[in-house]
Design a protein around this motif. Structure first.
Motif, PDB file in Angstrom:
ATOM      1  N   LEU A  28      56.726  -8.252   6.305  1.00 55.31           N
ATOM      2  CA  LEU A  28      56.121  -7.396   5.302  1.00 55.31           C
ATOM      3  C   LEU A  28      54.971  -8.134   4.611  1.00 55.31           C
ATOM      4  N   TYR A  29      53.932  -7.404   4.265  1.00 57.65           N
ATOM      5  CA  TYR A  29      52.796  -7.973   3.541  1.00 57.65           C
ATOM      6  C   TYR A  29      52.873  -7.480   2.093  1.00 57.65           C
ATOM      7  N   ILE A  30      53.035  -8.429   1.154  1.00 62.15           N
ATOM      8  CA  ILE A  30      53.093  -8.103  -0.267  1.00 62.15           C
ATOM      9  C   ILE A  30      51.727  -8.413  -0.886  1.00 62.15           C
ATOM     10  N   ALA A  31      51.062  -7.397  -1.409  1.00 62.79           N
ATOM     11  CA  ALA A  31      49.792  -7.596  -2.098  1.00 62.79           C
ATOM     12  C   ALA A  31      50.060  -7.726  -3.588  1.00 62.79           C
ATOM     13  N   ASP A  32      49.797  -8.892  -4.140  1.00 55.14           N
ATOM     14  CA  ASP A  32      49.934  -9.104  -5.583  1.00 55.14           C
ATOM     15  C   ASP A  32      48.614  -8.700  -6.232  1.00 55.14           C
ATOM     16  N   GLU A  33      48.559  -7.444  -6.678  1.00 59.29           N
ATOM     17  CA  GLU A  33      47.349  -6.922  -7.317  1.00 59.29           C
ATOM     18  C   GLU A  33      47.504  -6.851  -8.832  1.00 59.29           C
ATOM     19  N   VAL A  34      48.263  -7.775  -9.386  1.00 59.49           N
ATOM     20  CA  VAL A  34      48.442  -7.811 -10.841  1.00 59.49           C
ATOM     21  C   VAL A  34      47.091  -7.925 -11.541  1.00 59.49           C
ATOM     22  N   VAL A  35      46.185  -8.701 -10.986  1.00 60.49           N
ATOM     23  CA  VAL A  35      44.854  -8.881 -11.580  1.00 60.49           C
ATOM     24  C   VAL A  35      43.839  -7.891 -11.007  1.00 60.49           C
ATOM     25  N   THR A  36      43.848  -7.679  -9.701  1.00 67.86           N
ATOM     26  CA  THR A  36      42.743  -6.969  -9.053  1.00 67.86           C
ATOM     27  C   THR A  36      42.807  -5.451  -9.172  1.00 67.86           C
ATOM     28  N   ALA A  37      43.982  -4.885  -9.452  1.00 67.68           N
ATOM     29  CA  ALA A  37      44.106  -3.432  -9.524  1.00 67.68           C
ATOM     30  C   ALA A  37      43.513  -2.876 -10.821  1.00 67.68           C
ATOM     31  N   PHE A  38      43.256  -1.586 -10.821  1.00 67.23           N
ATOM     32  CA  PHE A  38      42.799  -0.825 -11.998  1.00 67.23           C
ATOM     33  C   PHE A  38      41.410  -1.246 -12.484  1.00 67.23           C
ATOM     34  N   GLY A  39      40.537  -1.526 -11.495  1.00 67.17           N
ATOM     35  CA  GLY A  39      39.127  -1.618 -11.816  1.00 67.17           C
ATOM     36  C   GLY A  39      38.488  -2.979 -11.858  1.00 67.17           C
ATOM     37  N   ARG A  40      39.253  -4.041 -11.796  1.00 66.78           N
ATOM     38  CA  ARG A  40      38.640  -5.368 -11.912  1.00 66.78           C
ATOM     39  C   ARG A  40      37.608  -5.609 -10.812  1.00 66.78           C
ATOM     40  N   LEU A  41      37.843  -5.015  -9.622  1.00 60.92           N
ATOM     41  CA  LEU A  41      36.881  -5.123  -8.525  1.00 60.92           C
ATOM     42  C   LEU A  41      36.173  -3.794  -8.282  1.00 60.92           C
ATOM     43  N   GLY A  42      36.301  -2.868  -9.246  1.00 58.62           N
ATOM     44  CA  GLY A  42      35.602  -1.595  -9.140  1.00 58.62           C
ATOM     45  C   GLY A  42      36.346  -0.519  -8.385  1.00 58.62           C
ATOM     46  N   HIS A  43      37.641  -0.736  -8.112  1.00 62.14           N
ATOM     47  CA  HIS A  43      38.462   0.245  -7.411  1.00 62.14           C
ATOM     48  C   HIS A  43      39.841   0.285  -8.068  1.00 62.14           C
ATOM     49  N   TRP A  44      40.564   1.393  -7.845  1.00 55.53           N
ATOM     50  CA  TRP A  44      41.928   1.434  -8.378  1.00 55.53           C
ATOM     51  C   TRP A  44      42.740   0.291  -7.795  1.00 55.53           C
ATOM     52  N   PHE A  45      42.643   0.108  -6.475  1.00 59.90           N
ATOM     53  CA  PHE A  45      43.341  -0.976  -5.786  1.00 59.90           C
ATOM     54  C   PHE A  45      42.381  -1.608  -4.787  1.00 59.90           C
TER      55      PHE A  45
END
Length: 452
Positions: free
Chosen positions: A255-272
């Motif tokens: 399984l691939y776990i993406a830790d998007e605690v920082v990157t989600a909700f706009g930090r990179l300009g996208h929801w995820f």
């Protein structure tokens, strides 16, 4: 009545509060900076000093501080229903509505959410779910997790062991050493100068494959990775890296776990960021921080339909899914999250973050000309600056020189908050940043770095 003022808070805090990452060599004399107010891009300290918050609290205040709409929504939810027991077959409207929103916006078939109170607990939950999943599949030996050096995944015991910033664990006992392993960080700054980006990516993928083979493919359950490493120094992987690592996972039934605690909700300009920016589909996605813009603590662990299908089968007659938190799906937190994403969508903050992120990265490049700047790197509204004693050799400053701390203090003197991580300076401003604030950040930083 309890006395409440800044001087009293400073004394009480120094006497009684154990802070994250306390420097005890200075804390007992200096105590804490007391922040008494926050609005928009700025916070105010107990001396009345107004400081530009270039780190969004801690990667999280995406919509800016002190939004009246958030206060009203949270207040309204308190008066409607502030809490009820979430165990068993009980829910609340905000938790259900947020679950549907997340399922509609998350990559692929990540249609099921387990709520927690933050990123650490959400990563902890992810590992428990991975282990439970493979047990329920009849593969009880498949439990090992591969993380990366310099990764940050949290501060609870298992999340801390997943974390690959090994200095954070000095003198602490370790847990999970029998099932948690690490491979190299994807760090373009330290790769050999004569190695191409493509060759470096190949090297990292081969190392990952070799580690899986060493541990035994039948024993390795998952790989966990941040799309962009945050606390480890805003490390941007070589092109194609995440997709290649995902493909290795698929070949090895991992399984691939993406830790998007920082990157989600706009930090990179996208929801995820996983699929939109890096072209891979995680089996589990972890988010927190920007989900509420820090207004109320909340974390979420999202799982695929396939994982849900397996873990939703009763273990035995009368068996239940015996994993839960008192504040699971907390109504205030979920209502805050719903209001937060509505603000982001209504105000076009994803598009704004993409536009300002380009300007932010472009403005930062001028710092590369400074004698003690080894590297400037980032993506979107994430940036790191490496401070070095010698630029040509990339030789670090000696610990005694405290270059990062000195730059931080110089910036505070000029009404700017940045984050020193050793001799790295990390920036992650709110998404609402404007052109003038970008100019201020890098003007102040240039002066502070020259002063070294």
């Amino acid at each position: 009545m309890i006395k409440r003022d800044a001087n009293s808070a400073w004394a009480k805090d120094k006497a009684h509060v154990l802070h994250p990452y306390t420097d005890f060599s200075s804390f007992k004399d200096e105590g804490s900076q007391v922040i008494t107010g926050a609005k928009g891009m700025y916070v105010t300290d107990s001396d009345g000093k107004r400081l530009l918050d270039a780190i969004a609290g801690l990667w999280c205040v995406n919509i800016g501080h002190g939004r009246r709409e958030m206060a009203d929504a949270i207040s309204d939810q308190v008066m409607k229903m502030q809490y009820y027991n979430p165990f068993g077959h009980s829910t609340n409207e905000p938790a259900a509505e947020l679950g549907a929103w997340l399922a509609a916006h998350a990559p692929g078939d990540l249609n099921h959410v387990y709520y927690t109170t933050g990123g650490s607990t959400a990563n902890d939950a992810a590992i428990r779910l991975v282990h439970y999943y493979f047990t329920m599949k009849g593969q009880p030996r498949k439990k090992k997790i591969i993380s990366r050096n310099d990764a940050y995944h949290g501060a609870t015991y298992v999340a801390a062991e997943l974390t690959g910033i090994h200095a954070t664990k000095m003198s602490f006992d370790k847990v999970g050493e029998h099932f948690i392993h690490h491979v190299s960080a994807a760090n373009m700054y330290v790769k050999p100068d004569d190695m191409s980006e493509e060759a470096y990516c190949e090297f990292l993928v081969k190392e990952f494959e070799d580690r899986i083979e060493q541990l035994g493919p039948d024993n390795v359950a998952a790989f966990i990775a941040e799309p962009v490493m945050g606390a480890g120094g805003v490390l941007i992987a070589p092109a194609g890296y995440h997709r290649r690592m995902w493909e290795v996972c698929k070949r090895n039934d991992m399984l691939y776990i993406a830790d998007e605690v920082v990157t989600a909700f706009g930090r990179l300009g996208h929801w995820f960021a996983s699929d939109e920016v890096f072209d891979y589909q995680p089996d589990i996605l972890v988010c927190a921080k920007g989900i509420t813009s820090g207004y109320v603590p909340l974390g979420a662990t999202m799982i695929s339909d396939e994982i849900y299908e397996v873990i939703s089968r009763p273990q035995c007659e009368g068996g239940v899914f015996s994993m839960g938190l008192t504040y699971f799906g907390h109504p205030l937190a979920c209502r805050a999250a719903l209001t937060n994403v509505d603000i982001i969508e209504r105000e076009g903050l994803l598009n704004h973050a993409r536009k300002m992120g380009q300007k932010f990265q472009s403005a930062a490049q001028r710092l590369k000309a400074l004698d003690h700047v080894g590297d400037v790197r980032g993506l979107g509204l994430m940036l790191a600056i490496d401070l070095v004693e010698d630029k040509a050799s990339k030789r670090a400053f000696s610990t005694s020189k405290q270059a990062g701390a000195r730059v931080f203090k110089s910036c505070v003197d000029e009404n700017l908050i940045v984050r020193p991580v050793g001799d790295k300076i990390v920036l992650s401003p709110p998404l609402v940043i404007n052109d003038d604030e970008i100019k201020t950040i890098f003007s102040v930083l240039e002066i502070a770095i020259r002063a070294i």
